[in-house]
Design a protein around this motif. Structure first.
Motif, PDB file in Angstrom:
ATOM      1  N   ARG A  99       0.843  -1.196   0.000  1.00 47.94           N
ATOM      2  CA  ARG A  99       0.000   0.000   0.000  1.00 47.94           C
ATOM      3  C   ARG A  99       0.880   1.247   0.000  1.00 47.94           C
ATOM      4  O   ARG A  99       2.000   1.224   0.500  1.00 47.94           O
ATOM      5  CB  ARG A  99      -0.895  -0.002   1.241  1.00 47.94           C
ATOM      6  CG  ARG A  99      -1.760  -1.251   1.322  1.00 47.94           C
ATOM      7  CD  ARG A  99      -2.382  -1.425   2.665  1.00 47.94           C
ATOM      8  NE  ARG A  99      -3.171  -2.653   2.715  1.00 47.94           N
ATOM      9  CZ  ARG A  99      -3.603  -3.196   3.826  1.00 47.94           C
ATOM     10  NH1 ARG A  99      -3.358  -2.627   5.000  1.00 47.94           N
ATOM     11  NH2 ARG A  99      -4.315  -4.309   3.790  1.00 47.94           N
ATOM     12  N   SER A 100       0.337   2.330  -0.538  1.00 47.79           N
ATOM     13  CA  SER A 100       1.092   3.573  -0.655  1.00 47.79           C
ATOM     14  C   SER A 100       0.179   4.759  -0.385  1.00 47.79           C
ATOM     15  O   SER A 100      -1.024   4.703  -0.649  1.00 47.79           O
ATOM     16  CB  SER A 100       1.674   3.680  -2.069  1.00 47.79           C
ATOM     17  OG  SER A 100       2.240   4.940  -2.290  1.00 47.79           O
ATOM     18  N   LEU A 110      -1.664  -0.971  -3.807  1.00 52.63           N
ATOM     19  CA  LEU A 110      -1.040  -1.036  -5.130  1.00 52.63           C
ATOM     20  C   LEU A 110      -1.167  -2.419  -5.732  1.00 52.63           C
ATOM     21  O   LEU A 110      -1.440  -2.575  -6.910  1.00 52.63           O
ATOM     22  CB  LEU A 110       0.443  -0.654  -5.042  1.00 52.63           C
ATOM     23  CG  LEU A 110       0.770   0.749  -4.558  1.00 52.63           C
ATOM     24  CD1 LEU A 110       2.273   0.914  -4.420  1.00 52.63           C
ATOM     25  CD2 LEU A 110       0.198   1.779  -5.517  1.00 52.63           C
ATOM     26  N   GLN A 111      -0.931  -3.436  -4.905  1.00 50.95           N
ATOM     27  CA  GLN A 111      -1.022  -4.809  -5.392  1.00 50.95           C
ATOM     28  C   GLN A 111      -1.083  -5.773  -4.217  1.00 50.95           C
ATOM     29  O   GLN A 111      -0.674  -5.467  -3.113  1.00 50.95           O
ATOM     30  CB  GLN A 111       0.156  -5.145  -6.294  1.00 50.95           C
ATOM     31  CG  GLN A 111       1.518  -4.953  -5.686  1.00 50.95           C
ATOM     32  CD  GLN A 111       2.621  -5.010  -6.736  1.00 50.95           C
ATOM     33  OE1 GLN A 111       2.371  -4.941  -7.917  1.00 50.95           O
ATOM     34  NE2 GLN A 111       3.840  -5.128  -6.289  1.00 50.95           N
ATOM     35  N   ILE A 126       7.429  -2.106  -8.050  1.00 55.26           N
ATOM     36  CA  ILE A 126       6.390  -1.152  -7.665  1.00 55.26           C
ATOM     37  C   ILE A 126       6.163  -0.228  -8.854  1.00 55.26           C
ATOM     38  O   ILE A 126       7.064   0.475  -9.281  1.00 55.26           O
ATOM     39  CB  ILE A 126       6.815  -0.337  -6.431  1.00 55.26           C
ATOM     40  CG1 ILE A 126       7.159  -1.272  -5.267  1.00 55.26           C
ATOM     41  CG2 ILE A 126       5.737   0.655  -6.040  1.00 55.26           C
ATOM     42  CD1 ILE A 126       6.017  -2.146  -4.812  1.00 55.26           C
ATOM     43  N   ASP A 128       3.227   2.408 -11.087  1.00 58.07           N
ATOM     44  CA  ASP A 128       1.996   3.186 -11.119  1.00 58.07           C
ATOM     45  C   ASP A 128       1.602   3.323 -12.584  1.00 58.07           C
ATOM     46  O   ASP A 128       2.119   4.188 -13.287  1.00 58.07           O
ATOM     47  CB  ASP A 128       2.209   4.549 -10.464  1.00 58.07           C
ATOM     48  CG  ASP A 128       0.933   5.357 -10.394  1.00 58.07           C
ATOM     49  OD1 ASP A 128      -0.155   4.772 -10.568  1.00 58.07           O
ATOM     50  OD2 ASP A 128       1.002   6.573 -10.167  1.00 58.07           O
ATOM     51  N   ILE A 134       6.994   4.758  -8.265  1.00 54.52           N
ATOM     52  CA  ILE A 134       5.986   5.645  -7.689  1.00 54.52           C
ATOM     53  C   ILE A 134       6.695   6.672  -6.817  1.00 54.52           C
ATOM     54  O   ILE A 134       7.820   6.454  -6.379  1.00 54.52           O
ATOM     55  CB  ILE A 134       4.943   4.872  -6.850  1.00 54.52           C
ATOM     56  CG1 ILE A 134       5.624   4.174  -5.663  1.00 54.52           C
ATOM     57  CG2 ILE A 134       4.178   3.884  -7.694  1.00 54.52           C
ATOM     58  CD1 ILE A 134       4.663   3.692  -4.617  1.00 54.52           C
ATOM     59  N   THR A 136       6.109   8.567  -3.275  1.00 55.24           N
ATOM     60  CA  THR A 136       5.242   8.422  -2.114  1.00 55.24           C
ATOM     61  C   THR A 136       5.924   8.889  -0.841  1.00 55.24           C
ATOM     62  O   THR A 136       7.152   8.950  -0.766  1.00 55.24           O
ATOM     63  CB  THR A 136       4.785   6.950  -1.960  1.00 55.24           C
ATOM     64  OG1 THR A 136       3.804   6.867  -0.946  1.00 55.24           O
ATOM     65  CG2 THR A 136       5.954   6.037  -1.639  1.00 55.24           C
TER      66      THR A 136
END
Length: 189
Positions: A99-100, A110-111, A126, A128, A134, A136
């Protein structure tokens, strides 16, 4: 498709290989790490000590959370997690969520990754959309379930990588310098 998202690194390869090649840099040391729970003596320091024989052990109900908060917005391109099913069995994560967000209240998943008896480094890119990384302030790794319906979890190491951009030296035309000794010769002074 999941095999494309997550690949297991086997043999002598590890996340340090890409760091030594200069493609990525480890940015976990720039973050504040916190855990949802831990047994005494098996906390965050065990996740970050670069020793695969030590581990974080959670203490409580699922999901188990690893929170990684950066002081400024940071590019993240990949996560490496070291687990050992042969040693940890029911303590080994079988499903994790990445999560982000900017803080705890706006985290977006995210996945979700299913792991099948992982032993060694697990590589998680990771992304996007089409972007290779990403930006973050916060990452969260959530252990949703463990193998054999285990309650607590063991994670042995976590490394967070950021892409290295804008490093184009004239001598790179002849190939990448992969050892630390030769990397100091990548530029002509």
């Amino acid at each position: 498709m999941e095999d494309e998202l997550v690949r297991k690194i086997v043999g002598d390869e590890d996340p340090l290989t890409e760091e030594r090649m200069g493609n990525v840099r480890e940015v976990g040391s720039q973050a504040v790490w916190s855990l949802s729970s831990c047994k005494p003596g098996f906390g965050v320091e065990r996740l970050r000590d670069n020793i695969t024989d030590t581990y974080w052990q959670s203490d409580g109900q699922l999901p188990h959370l690893v929170n990684i908060q950066f002081h400024r917005k940071t590019n993240i391109s990949q996560i490496y997690i070291y687990t050992d099913y042969k040693l940890d069995e029911s303590y080994t994560p079988s499903r994790i969520s990445i999560r982000s967000g900017t803080h705890f209240n706006d985290l977006q998943e995210l996945q979700t990754i299913d792991l099948n008896e992982p032993t060694g480094w697990v590589f998680i890119p990771i992304r996007d959309g089409n972007m290779k990384s990403i930006r973050t302030f916060m990452l969260q790794i959530a252990v949703i379930s463990n193998h054999q319906n285990g309650r607590d979890t063991h994670m042995r190491q976590i490394r967070i990588h950021a892409p290295v951009e804008g490093r184009h030296y004239p001598l790179e035309l002849f190939g990448k310098f992969s050892t630390l000794g030769f990397q100091k010769f990548t530029t002509i002074r």
